[in-house]
Design an enzyme around this catalytic site. Structure first.
Site, mmCIF file in Angstrom:
data_model
loop_
_atom_site.group_PDB
_atom_site.id
_atom_site.type_symbol
_atom_site.label_atom_id
_atom_site.label_comp_id
_atom_site.label_asym_id
_atom_site.label_seq_id
_atom_site.Cartn_x
_atom_site.Cartn_y
_atom_site.Cartn_z
ATOM 1 N N LYS A 11 0.842 -1.199 0.000
ATOM 2 C CA LYS A 11 0.000 0.000 0.000
ATOM 3 C C LYS A 11 0.883 1.257 0.000
ATOM 4 C CE LYS A 11 -3.806 -2.421 2.343
ATOM 5 N NZ LYS A 11 -4.672 -2.462 3.565
ATOM 6 N N TYR A 51 -12.457 -2.569 -3.136
ATOM 7 C CA TYR A 51 -12.984 -2.591 -1.762
ATOM 8 C C TYR A 51 -14.509 -2.486 -1.717
ATOM 9 C CZ TYR A 51 -8.327 -2.256 0.427
ATOM 10 O OH TYR A 51 -7.049 -2.517 0.883
ATOM 11 N N ARG A 104 2.715 -7.280 9.050
ATOM 12 C CA ARG A 104 2.064 -6.217 9.838
ATOM 13 C C ARG A 104 2.559 -6.228 11.281
ATOM 14 N NH1 ARG A 104 -3.938 -7.426 7.345
ATOM 15 N NH2 ARG A 104 -3.843 -6.042 5.522
ATOM 16 N N GLU A 128 -9.273 -10.305 -7.976
ATOM 17 C CA GLU A 128 -8.395 -9.145 -7.798
ATOM 18 C C GLU A 128 -7.256 -9.143 -8.817
ATOM 19 O OE1 GLU A 128 -7.453 -9.378 -3.623
ATOM 20 O OE2 GLU A 128 -9.521 -8.893 -3.039
HETATM 21 P P1 DAT Z 1 -7.599 -7.140 5.414
HETATM 22 O O1 DAT Z 1 -6.820 -6.066 4.705
HETATM 23 O O2 DAT Z 1 -6.828 -7.717 6.565
HETATM 24 O O3 DAT Z 1 -8.122 -8.201 4.469
HETATM 25 P P2 DAT Z 1 -10.330 -6.120 5.497
HETATM 26 O O4 DAT Z 1 -10.525 -6.758 4.169
HETATM 27 O O5 DAT Z 1 -11.314 -6.420 6.572
HETATM 28 O O6 DAT Z 1 -8.870 -6.445 6.092
HETATM 29 O O7 DAT Z 1 -10.286 -4.533 5.330
HETATM 30 C C1 DAT Z 1 -9.592 -3.971 4.237
HETATM 31 C C2 DAT Z 1 -8.816 -2.777 4.727
HETATM 32 O O8 DAT Z 1 -9.718 -1.789 5.231
HETATM 33 C C3 DAT Z 1 -7.846 -3.064 5.896
HETATM 34 O O9 DAT Z 1 -6.619 -3.581 5.470
HETATM 35 C C4 DAT Z 1 -7.722 -1.714 6.507
HETATM 36 C C5 DAT Z 1 -9.125 -1.118 6.332
HETATM 37 N N1 DAT Z 1 -9.924 -1.369 7.541
HETATM 38 C C6 DAT Z 1 -10.535 -2.521 7.893
HETATM 39 N N2 DAT Z 1 -11.168 -2.403 9.074
HETATM 40 C C7 DAT Z 1 -10.925 -1.137 9.480
HETATM 41 C C8 DAT Z 1 -11.289 -0.375 10.636
HETATM 42 N N3 DAT Z 1 -12.045 -0.901 11.605
HETATM 43 N N4 DAT Z 1 -10.860 0.906 10.713
HETATM 44 C C9 DAT Z 1 -10.113 1.453 9.742
HETATM 45 N N5 DAT Z 1 -9.731 0.806 8.636
HETATM 46 C C10 DAT Z 1 -10.122 -0.468 8.508
#
Ligand code: DAT
Ligand code: MG
Length: 151
Positions: A11, A51, A104, A128
């Site tokens: 990112k 997303y 991470r 993706e």
């Molecule tokens: P991941 O990236 O581990 O697959 P995800 O698909 O649930 O997680 O969410 C995509 C991204 O969105 C994540 O990397 C960061 C952001 N995100 C997720 N939950 C969040 C939160 N509670 N607050 C802020 N950003 C968040």
């Protein structure tokens, strides 16, 4: 034992912080095969498609702003079990909960700046990959180390 593809992305924070080599290296050393790689600044429409499942979340607008804020490094890695394994290498979404030894866990502190993306299922790995790469940008090749990685 089905060969899978996963879409991995450094990112904008990972690029800005000079972590590109470090992150690529973890997948490379594990033994997966790189089939696509590019530096790319993502248009808003692509970020929104990527997303789309998070559209209703409160953090969605800031997530889109962040992911489009600068160049990202897009990758496709291939291998048996690569999707789940890459998620383990990446660690939990919240870097404070991610285990040491994960990307991470070692390199980030906040969910909104968690340096790397990885597909969460083989289906999304395909989806993706098709979203971020054109056909001519992906390569099928046989790494010299292949017989030393799998019997
Ligand atoms: P991941 O990236 O581990 O697959 P995800 O698909 O649930 O997680 O969410 C995509 C991204 O969105 C994540 O990397 C960061 C952001 N995100 C997720 N939950 C969040 C939160 N509670 N607050 C802020 N950003 C968040
Ligand atoms: Mg996800």
């Amino acid at each position: 034992e089905q060969v899978e593809q996963t879409y991995i992305m450094v990112k904008p924070d990972g690029v800005q912080r000079g972590l590109v080599g470090e992150i690529i290296s973890r997948f490379e050393r594990k033994g997966f095969k790189l089939t696509g790689l590019k530096l790319f600044q993502c248009p808003k429409e692509l970020a929104e498609e990527h997303y789309k499942d998070l559209k209703t979340k409160s953090f969605y607008p800031t997530l889109i702003d962040y992911i489009t804020s600068g160049p990202v490094v897009c990758m496709v890695w291939e291998g048996v079990g690569v999707v789940a394994s890459a998620r383990k290498l990446i660690g939990s979404t919240n870097p404070l909960q991610a285990e040491p030894g994960t990307i991470r866990g070692d390199l980030a502190v906040q969910t909104g700046r968690n340096v790397v993306h990885g597909s969460d299922s083989p289906e999304n790995g395909k989806r993706e990959t098709a979203l971020w790469f054109k056909e001519g940008e992906l390569y099928e090749w046989t790494p010299a180390q292949a017989p030393w990685l799998m019997e």
